[in-house]
Design a protein around this motif. Structure first.
Motif, PDB file in Angstrom:
ATOM      1  N   PHE A  48     -18.195  -9.356 -10.298  1.00 57.33           N
ATOM      2  CA  PHE A  48     -18.195  -8.180  -9.433  1.00 57.33           C
ATOM      3  C   PHE A  48     -16.918  -8.135  -8.596  1.00 57.33           C
ATOM      4  CE2 PHE A  48     -19.200  -6.005  -5.413  1.00 57.33           C
ATOM      5  CZ  PHE A  48     -19.589  -4.775  -5.909  1.00 57.33           C
ATOM      6  N   VAL A  49     -16.329  -6.939  -8.507  1.00 53.29           N
ATOM      7  CA  VAL A  49     -15.161  -6.710  -7.661  1.00 53.29           C
ATOM      8  C   VAL A  49     -15.488  -5.542  -6.737  1.00 53.29           C
ATOM      9  CG1 VAL A  49     -12.717  -6.112  -7.580  1.00 53.29           C
ATOM     10  CG2 VAL A  49     -13.582  -7.591  -9.411  1.00 53.29           C
ATOM     11  N   ASP A  50     -15.296  -5.733  -5.447  1.00 53.31           N
ATOM     12  CA  ASP A  50     -15.636  -4.753  -4.421  1.00 53.31           C
ATOM     13  C   ASP A  50     -14.458  -3.793  -4.236  1.00 53.31           C
ATOM     14  OD1 ASP A  50     -16.069  -3.406  -1.951  1.00 53.31           O
ATOM     15  OD2 ASP A  50     -17.269  -5.061  -1.201  1.00 53.31           O
ATOM     16  N   LEU A  51     -14.665  -2.524  -4.584  1.00 51.06           N
ATOM     17  CA  LEU A  51     -13.560  -1.562  -4.488  1.00 51.06           C
ATOM     18  C   LEU A  51     -13.048  -1.436  -3.061  1.00 51.06           C
ATOM     19  CD1 LEU A  51     -13.151   1.802  -6.312  1.00 51.06           C
ATOM     20  CD2 LEU A  51     -12.766   1.687  -3.850  1.00 51.06           C
ATOM     21  N   ASP A  52     -13.950  -1.224  -2.101  1.00 47.51           N
ATOM     22  CA  ASP A  52     -13.510  -0.998  -0.727  1.00 47.51           C
ATOM     23  C   ASP A  52     -12.798  -2.204  -0.130  1.00 47.51           C
ATOM     24  OD1 ASP A  52     -14.430   1.674  -0.320  1.00 47.51           O
ATOM     25  OD2 ASP A  52     -16.469   0.937  -0.126  1.00 47.51           O
ATOM     26  N   ALA A  53     -13.283  -3.405  -0.428  1.00 48.68           N
ATOM     27  CA  ALA A  53     -12.737  -4.611   0.202  1.00 48.68           C
ATOM     28  C   ALA A  53     -11.633  -5.267  -0.604  1.00 48.68           C
ATOM     29  CB  ALA A  53     -13.860  -5.625   0.441  1.00 48.68           C
ATOM     30  N   GLU A  54     -11.624  -5.077  -1.931  1.00 47.27           N
ATOM     31  CA  GLU A  54     -10.700  -5.835  -2.783  1.00 47.27           C
ATOM     32  C   GLU A  54      -9.739  -4.972  -3.599  1.00 47.27           C
ATOM     33  OE1 GLU A  54     -13.177  -9.876  -3.651  1.00 47.27           O
ATOM     34  OE2 GLU A  54     -13.850  -8.092  -4.762  1.00 47.27           O
ATOM     35  N   LEU A  55     -10.059  -3.708  -3.770  1.00 49.36           N
ATOM     36  CA  LEU A  55      -9.159  -2.811  -4.503  1.00 49.36           C
ATOM     37  C   LEU A  55      -8.528  -1.785  -3.568  1.00 49.36           C
ATOM     38  CD1 LEU A  55     -11.177  -2.140  -7.792  1.00 49.36           C
ATOM     39  CD2 LEU A  55      -9.590  -4.012  -7.258  1.00 49.36           C
ATOM     40  N   ALA A  56      -8.631  -2.028  -2.297  1.00 49.36           N
ATOM     41  CA  ALA A  56      -8.031  -1.143  -1.294  1.00 49.36           C
ATOM     42  C   ALA A  56      -7.767  -1.945  -0.036  1.00 49.36           C
ATOM     43  CB  ALA A  56      -8.955   0.035  -0.981  1.00 49.36           C
ATOM     44  N   SER A  57      -6.786  -1.478   0.737  1.00 51.74           N
ATOM     45  CA  SER A  57      -6.560  -2.004   2.085  1.00 51.74           C
ATOM     46  C   SER A  57      -7.427  -1.214   3.059  1.00 51.74           C
ATOM     47  CB  SER A  57      -5.081  -1.862   2.458  1.00 51.74           C
ATOM     48  OG  SER A  57      -4.273  -2.695   1.651  1.00 51.74           O
ATOM     49  N   PRO A  58      -7.555  -1.671   4.294  1.00 51.92           N
ATOM     50  CA  PRO A  58      -8.349  -0.925   5.275  1.00 51.92           C
ATOM     51  C   PRO A  58      -7.795   0.479   5.489  1.00 51.92           C
ATOM     52  CG  PRO A  58      -7.949  -3.151   6.051  1.00 51.92           C
ATOM     53  CD  PRO A  58      -7.099  -2.967   4.840  1.00 51.92           C
ATOM     54  N   PRO A  59      -8.655   1.463   5.753  1.00 47.68           N
ATOM     55  CA  PRO A  59      -8.185   2.825   6.019  1.00 47.68           C
ATOM     56  C   PRO A  59      -7.202   2.850   7.179  1.00 47.68           C
ATOM     57  CG  PRO A  59     -10.576   2.778   5.752  1.00 47.68           C
ATOM     58  CD  PRO A  59     -10.119   1.349   5.823  1.00 47.68           C
ATOM     59  N   GLY A  60      -6.277   3.797   7.104  1.00 49.41           N
ATOM     60  CA  GLY A  60      -5.279   3.907   8.155  1.00 49.41           C
ATOM     61  C   GLY A  60      -4.234   4.935   7.802  1.00 49.41           C
ATOM     62  N   ALA A  61      -3.003   4.650   8.142  1.00 50.49           N
ATOM     63  CA  ALA A  61      -1.919   5.605   7.900  1.00 50.49           C
ATOM     64  C   ALA A  61      -1.727   5.899   6.421  1.00 50.49           C
ATOM     65  CB  ALA A  61      -0.621   5.067   8.498  1.00 50.49           C
ATOM     66  N   GLY A  62      -2.150   4.975   5.562  1.00 51.10           N
ATOM     67  CA  GLY A  62      -2.008   5.182   4.123  1.00 51.10           C
ATOM     68  C   GLY A  62      -3.136   5.964   3.498  1.00 51.10           C
ATOM     69  N   GLY A  63      -4.118   6.398   4.304  1.00 52.30           N
ATOM     70  CA  GLY A  63      -5.248   7.148   3.784  1.00 52.30           C
ATOM     71  C   GLY A  63      -6.533   6.351   3.842  1.00 52.30           C
ATOM     72  N   ARG A  64      -7.583   6.887   3.177  1.00 57.91           N
ATOM     73  CA  ARG A  64      -8.892   6.232   3.221  1.00 57.91           C
ATOM     74  C   ARG A  64      -9.004   5.035   2.289  1.00 57.91           C
ATOM     75  NH1 ARG A  64     -12.081   9.649   1.117  1.00 57.91           N
ATOM     76  NH2 ARG A  64     -10.921  11.593   1.290  1.00 57.91           N
ATOM     77  N   HIS A  65      -8.241   5.029   1.216  1.00 58.63           N
ATOM     78  CA  HIS A  65      -8.241   3.887   0.294  1.00 58.63           C
ATOM     79  C   HIS A  65      -6.795   3.515  -0.062  1.00 58.63           C
ATOM     80  CE1 HIS A  65     -12.489   5.173  -0.594  1.00 58.63           C
ATOM     81  NE2 HIS A  65     -12.639   3.861  -0.512  1.00 58.63           N
ATOM     82  N   PRO A  66      -6.035   3.009   0.907  1.00 55.69           N
ATOM     83  CA  PRO A  66      -4.660   2.600   0.589  1.00 55.69           C
ATOM     84  C   PRO A  66      -4.665   1.493  -0.464  1.00 55.69           C
ATOM     85  CG  PRO A  66      -5.079   2.578   2.961  1.00 55.69           C
ATOM     86  CD  PRO A  66      -6.396   2.722   2.297  1.00 55.69           C
ATOM     87  N   LEU A  67      -3.579   1.375  -1.193  1.00 53.76           N
ATOM     88  CA  LEU A  67      -3.491   0.308  -2.183  1.00 53.76           C
ATOM     89  C   LEU A  67      -3.569  -1.053  -1.500  1.00 53.76           C
ATOM     90  CD1 LEU A  67      -0.673   1.546  -4.593  1.00 53.76           C
ATOM     91  CD2 LEU A  67      -3.142   1.898  -4.751  1.00 53.76           C
ATOM     92  N   PRO A  68      -4.195  -2.017  -2.152  1.00 59.05           N
ATOM     93  CA  PRO A  68      -4.189  -3.371  -1.596  1.00 59.05           C
ATOM     94  C   PRO A  68      -2.795  -3.971  -1.685  1.00 59.05           C
ATOM     95  CG  PRO A  68      -5.063  -3.404  -3.817  1.00 59.05           C
ATOM     96  CD  PRO A  68      -4.862  -1.954  -3.464  1.00 59.05           C
ATOM     97  N   GLU A  69      -2.517  -4.937  -0.827  1.00 60.88           N
ATOM     98  CA  GLU A  69      -1.262  -5.666  -0.966  1.00 60.88           C
ATOM     99  C   GLU A  69      -1.264  -6.365  -2.327  1.00 60.88           C
ATOM    100  OE1 GLU A  69       1.407  -5.699   0.929  1.00 60.88           O
ATOM    101  OE2 GLU A  69       0.429  -4.232   2.235  1.00 60.88           O
ATOM    102  N   PRO A  70      -0.158  -6.304  -3.071  1.00 57.86           N
ATOM    103  CA  PRO A  70      -0.150  -6.881  -4.420  1.00 57.86           C
ATOM    104  C   PRO A  70      -0.607  -8.333  -4.479  1.00 57.86           C
ATOM    105  CG  PRO A  70       1.778  -5.502  -4.127  1.00 57.86           C
ATOM    106  CD  PRO A  70       1.095  -5.573  -2.787  1.00 57.86           C
ATOM    107  N   GLU A  71      -0.190  -9.162  -3.517  1.00 55.26           N
ATOM    108  CA  GLU A  71      -0.589 -10.563  -3.573  1.00 55.26           C
ATOM    109  C   GLU A  71      -2.082 -10.732  -3.309  1.00 55.26           C
ATOM    110  OE1 GLU A  71       0.863 -13.193  -4.775  1.00 55.26           O
ATOM    111  OE2 GLU A  71       2.457 -11.810  -5.310  1.00 55.26           O
ATOM    112  N   ALA A  72      -2.638  -9.900  -2.431  1.00 56.19           N
ATOM    113  CA  ALA A  72      -4.081  -9.960  -2.198  1.00 56.19           C
ATOM    114  C   ALA A  72      -4.832  -9.521  -3.455  1.00 56.19           C
ATOM    115  CB  ALA A  72      -4.450  -9.068  -1.017  1.00 56.19           C
ATOM    116  N   PHE A  73      -4.342  -8.483  -4.108  1.00 52.23           N
ATOM    117  CA  PHE A  73      -4.961  -8.040  -5.355  1.00 52.23           C
ATOM    118  C   PHE A  73      -4.847  -9.122  -6.423  1.00 52.23           C
ATOM    119  CE2 PHE A  73      -4.306  -5.875  -9.515  1.00 52.23           C
ATOM    120  CZ  PHE A  73      -5.615  -5.424  -9.698  1.00 52.23           C
ATOM    121  N   GLY A  74      -3.685  -9.753  -6.489  1.00 54.26           N
ATOM    122  CA  GLY A  74      -3.501 -10.831  -7.455  1.00 54.26           C
ATOM    123  C   GLY A  74      -4.488 -11.957  -7.247  1.00 54.26           C
ATOM    124  N   ALA A  75      -4.751 -12.300  -5.980  1.00 51.30           N
ATOM    125  CA  ALA A  75      -5.704 -13.370  -5.684  1.00 51.30           C
ATOM    126  C   ALA A  75      -7.112 -12.990  -6.134  1.00 51.30           C
ATOM    127  CB  ALA A  75      -5.690 -13.681  -4.193  1.00 51.30           C
TER     128      ALA A  75
END
Length: 276
Positions: A48-75
């Motif tokens: 299982f992969v959590d879209l909100d927590a693992e396929l996105a960064s926290p909401p903010g200036a980048g929108g509601r589902h900003p891209l995750p940091e590449p290294e965090a996504f890689g992990a």
């Protein structure tokens, strides 16, 4: 390699000598969390992969589902067992948006061997299991930039000089309603192409020829290579990006999408049924 795989093809691959890594991305906008459904039953070996927590960064200036940091996504992908030479298949509960988000992120970060289960979990007729797998750590190392990515200025330029598709429902594009974001309407020059029209009544993608014809109707041509796409927050637009790739185009995703575009008064907003 086709970016989608049928349930029959997946069953055959799972029985082969090198079965693919399976990722379960069950998620619904505003709906219940997908983890309990995953624990109740998932494809054998799926992580299982959590879209909100693992396929996105926290909401903010980048929108509601900003891209995750590449290294965090890689992990996240390494914990799921993804290595450089892994074949990966992603699926969700059937809508396809969440699975397409994972597909796009893997493709964008340089992993070419990834496919979406066409029709999602509903298309699978094989066994399910409730055991939670603990895969061996993978070796995946993200290398962002393998697919084009648009920011707000790039999306505006794509709408002016190329083709930018709005994957939201037509009534949100027109500005008739806006249930989530602060402003109703669309990016000036964008063309309405709702994601829901990419699939049949079972949620399976239309044939490549039918998808291509649909995008030709929206302004693409035989000479068009890159087509921009956005949605509300960059999730359903990934599904349209997948449809564009099936149809033979290179998708350029505006990940911030309308949630970012509409967050400031400095960006123009268009309404109505025609690009403007």
């Amino acid at each position: 390699m086709k970016p989608i795989i049928t349930a029959a093809e997946l069953a055959s691959a799972l029985a082969g000598p090198r079965p693919p890594v399976l990722l379960d991305i069950r998620w619904q906008l505003g709906g219940p969390h997908g983890r309990p459904a995953y624990e109740a039953g998932h494809l054998p070996g799926a992580v299982f992969v959590d879209l909100d927590a693992e396929l996105a960064s926290p909401p903010g200036a980048g929108g509601r589902h900003p891209l995750p940091e590449p290294e965090a996504f890689g992990a996240v992908m390494r914990r799921a067992g993804v290595s450089a030479d892994s074949s990966v298949v992603v699926y969700d509960g059937g809508q396809g948006w969440a699975a397409a988000r994972a597909w796009w992120l893997l493709r964008w970060t340089g992993h070419a061997d990834v496919r979406v289960l066409d029709g999602g979990l509903a298309a699978w007729t094989g066994p399910l299991e409730s055991e939670i797998p603990v895969p061996a750590e993978g070796t995946f190392a993200p290398a962002p930039g393998a697919l084009p990515l648009l920011d707000a200025d790039g999306a505006a330029a794509q709408a002016r000089a190329g083709l930018l598709l709005d994957a939201r429902a037509a009534e949100r594009y027109r500005g008739d309603v806006e249930p989530i974001d602060r402003v109703a309407g669309h990016i000036p020059g964008a063309v309405s192409a709702p994601t829901t029209e990419n699939v049949d009544k079972e949620g399976r993608f239309l044939p490549a020829e039918a998808l291509a014809a649909r995008f030709f109707e929206r302004g693409a041509s035989e000479a068009t290579e890159t087509v921009g796409v956005y949605c509300g927050s960059g999730v359903s637009a990934a599904h349209e990006a997948l449809a564009l790739e099936i149809a033979g185009f290179t998708p350029a995703l505006y990940a911030g999408s309308w949630s970012q575009w509409s967050s400031t008064d400095s960006r123009p907003v268009a309404t109505g049924s025609q690009p403007g």
